[in-house]
Design a protein around this motif. Sequence first.
Motif, PDB file in Angstrom:
ATOM      1  N   VAL A  87       0.834  -1.205   0.000  1.00 34.11           N
ATOM      2  CA  VAL A  87       0.000   0.000   0.000  1.00 34.11           C
ATOM      3  C   VAL A  87       0.866   1.253   0.000  1.00 34.11           C
TER       4      VAL A  87
ATOM      5  N   GLU B 115      -3.604   8.721   2.784  1.00 37.84           N
ATOM      6  CA  GLU B 115      -4.397   7.723   2.049  1.00 37.84           C
ATOM      7  C   GLU B 115      -3.890   6.316   2.337  1.00 37.84           C
TER       8      GLU B 115
ATOM      9  N   ARG C 151      -5.556   5.238   5.678  1.00 32.95           N
ATOM     10  CA  ARG C 151      -6.969   4.861   5.511  1.00 32.95           C
ATOM     11  C   ARG C 151      -7.095   3.505   4.828  1.00 32.95           C
ATOM     12  N   THR C 152      -6.314   3.306   3.792  1.00 31.47           N
ATOM     13  CA  THR C 152      -6.373   2.043   3.052  1.00 31.47           C
ATOM     14  C   THR C 152      -5.925   0.880   3.930  1.00 31.47           C
TER      15      THR C 152
ATOM     16  N   LEU D 203      -5.501  -2.782  -5.995  1.00 34.76           N
ATOM     17  CA  LEU D 203      -5.667  -1.345  -5.813  1.00 34.76           C
ATOM     18  C   LEU D 203      -5.658  -0.696  -7.189  1.00 34.76           C
TER      19      LEU D 203
ATOM     20  N   LEU E 241     -10.259   5.928  -5.804  1.00 34.21           N
ATOM     21  CA  LEU E 241      -9.474   4.770  -5.387  1.00 34.21           C
ATOM     22  C   LEU E 241     -10.419   3.595  -5.229  1.00 34.21           C
TER      23      LEU E 241
ATOM     24  N   ILE F  71     -10.555  -0.437  -4.109  1.00 37.36           N
ATOM     25  CA  ILE F  71      -9.886  -1.530  -3.414  1.00 37.36           C
ATOM     26  C   ILE F  71     -10.742  -2.769  -3.608  1.00 37.36           C
TER      27      ILE F  71
ATOM     28  N   THR G  17     -15.406   4.705   3.297  1.00 33.24           N
ATOM     29  CA  THR G  17     -15.616   4.512   1.861  1.00 33.24           C
ATOM     30  C   THR G  17     -16.864   5.251   1.397  1.00 33.24           C
TER      31      THR G  17
END
Length: 142
Positions: free
Chosen positions: A21, A34, A37-38, A67, A74, A76, A116
């Motif tokens: 990531v 980011e 968060r991911t 990703l 974005l 996922i 999200t």
Amino acid sequence: MQSRLIIRSDSSAMREVDGFVTTFVRDHGMAPDEASRTLILLEELITNLVKYGYPDRPECGRAEIVLALDGSRLVIEFIDDGCEFDPLAGPPPNLEAPLETRTPGGLGLHILRSLTDEARYERRNGNNVIRLSRTVAPPKRP
């Protein structure tokens, strides 16, 4: 702009996911927060898979993380070979209720929904597929 990672569904997976990531965020010029968060989203999915995804077999399975960045979107995608389970089907937790009266569980789902813009689940080819997306700050251009 898409990157893929296949991991073993075990407690050591997050070390590999963290690097994946972080590299994706850096390579795509995204804001460093980011990555945080991911990683929160993926850690929740991996933790649930490790704890509950394989009730009838002792060995761990595998998961694939995709990703993708399309402009400011974005996406996922988390694909796992665990038992069929839709984490999005449960009701949101009642965060207003006193702690002693709350039903355990559901906070992970709350995290997924709060971080999200869109979350979807499907069962595809014997795998669970969770697709999460959110708007992010546009990538920085050199």
